[in-house]
Design an enzyme around this catalytic site. Sequence first.
Site, PDB file in Angstrom:
ATOM      1  N   SER A   1      -7.257  29.928  27.963  1.00 58.62           N
ATOM      2  CA  SER A   1      -8.678  30.268  27.891  1.00 58.62           C
ATOM      3  C   SER A   1      -9.539  29.061  27.563  1.00 58.62           C
ATOM      4  O   SER A   1     -10.754  29.123  27.672  1.00 58.62           O
ATOM      5  CB  SER A   1      -8.919  31.378  26.868  1.00 58.62           C
TER       6      SER A   1
ATOM      7  N   HIS B   1      -7.432  22.792  26.100  1.00 60.69           N
ATOM      8  CA  HIS B   1      -6.902  21.926  25.043  1.00 60.69           C
ATOM      9  C   HIS B   1      -5.652  22.649  24.561  1.00 60.69           C
ATOM     10  O   HIS B   1      -5.730  23.809  24.146  1.00 60.69           O
ATOM     11  CB  HIS B   1      -7.909  21.752  23.904  1.00 60.69           C
TER      12      HIS B   1
ATOM     13  N   HIS C   1      -2.943  24.648  22.979  1.00 57.28           N
ATOM     14  CA  HIS C   1      -2.891  25.432  21.750  1.00 57.28           C
ATOM     15  C   HIS C   1      -1.788  26.477  21.885  1.00 57.28           C
ATOM     16  O   HIS C   1      -1.404  26.869  22.981  1.00 57.28           O
ATOM     17  CB  HIS C   1      -4.236  26.100  21.455  1.00 57.28           C
TER      18      HIS C   1
END
Length: 391
Positions: free
Chosen positions: A326, A329, A331
């Site tokens: 979403s 970066h 995660h």
Amino acid sequence: MAEAPQPKRKREEEEEEKNGGAAAPGGATAAFTLSDLRVRRVLRESARDKIVFLHAEKIGLSGEGTDAVVILEKTPFQEEKIPDLLKKPMNAELQMHNDIYCTFYLSPPPELSEIKATVVYPATEKHIQKYLRQEVHLIRETWEDYKNITLPFIQSQSFSIQEEHGGITRAGITGRLEAGTLSMEEEECELPAARTTSNSAPSSLNKEQNQPISFPRLGCKDFAVAWEWVYNILEKKAEADRIVHENPDPSSGFVLVPDLKWNQNQLDDLYLIALVHRREIKSLRDLTAEHLPLLRNVLQEGKEAIAKRFGVPGSQLRIYLHYQPSYHHLHVHFTALGYDAPGSSVERAHLLADVIDNLAMDSQYYQKRALTFPLRADEPLFKKFQEAGKV
């Protein structure tokens, strides 16, 4: 339903909700109260998840309305309050009685019937479309598809935002890149606009929507959009007091924080996010054996930190990455195993332990294999796959 340890401080966004959007203890304020909003239509609702998505608007002094999205979600039961549901006076209407079975409809007092309200304001058309029920299609993306369709599309959207605004803005990223390149499943609510700072440090999260943010060039072909709310957490400009664990190593370190979908009042829906310090890793597609020390740190240290802070063992955690993510970066999601978390279905979630094993067997595993993910019919990336004859 074990009781979670109480956080050191009430989150400001929770206080705002309880105060209807007015000033909360600690100084946080909203530009409106919930009573200022007028409902225009129901975008979507889920009886299973006890959640409804509304298209609303705030009427200004000129009489013109500004769009907003309101998400109303019934909060989970809290174990310590359950006895009060039967003890405190309330309306109990008998609906059915058959042999040993009875069904009642209860109207509990306000303190036992809380609703969490999340507001996106001002909301763009992309926000509204995100929460509107749409047809969803499964995409089977090969490595060639990623290089020729997905990655160029992400880059083109980034350049387009830059050209239009004279710099990349949080509003532009939220409204165009996120809605255009991501699989916006109906449960996913990880918009940067939904996060608020939990300390007084200056942050663009409290600035105007079109405040320019940085756009780091990582190489001739690779670009990473600066999700500023992520960088604020990594740099401790925001939510520093919410950090559960940090490994500060710039190459193999990460920060572990509670996700905003978890109110930390109970462990049943435990949800934390690990944000890696490395900024050039966009998604699963970028991972190679080089990243194994980082991934192993996230897996091991994340489990240990959650066991220490919340008493939940690693065997009761679901630890996974999304593809498509979403936000681009890298995660990792940590959720309670018994919680049907948003985006935890097989077409989107990849268990971190499996990712580690795959990379240990083949460093280029995720540059070779096809990956499946859902896209909504109204997403521009879906149209790109259609135009390429891949759907």
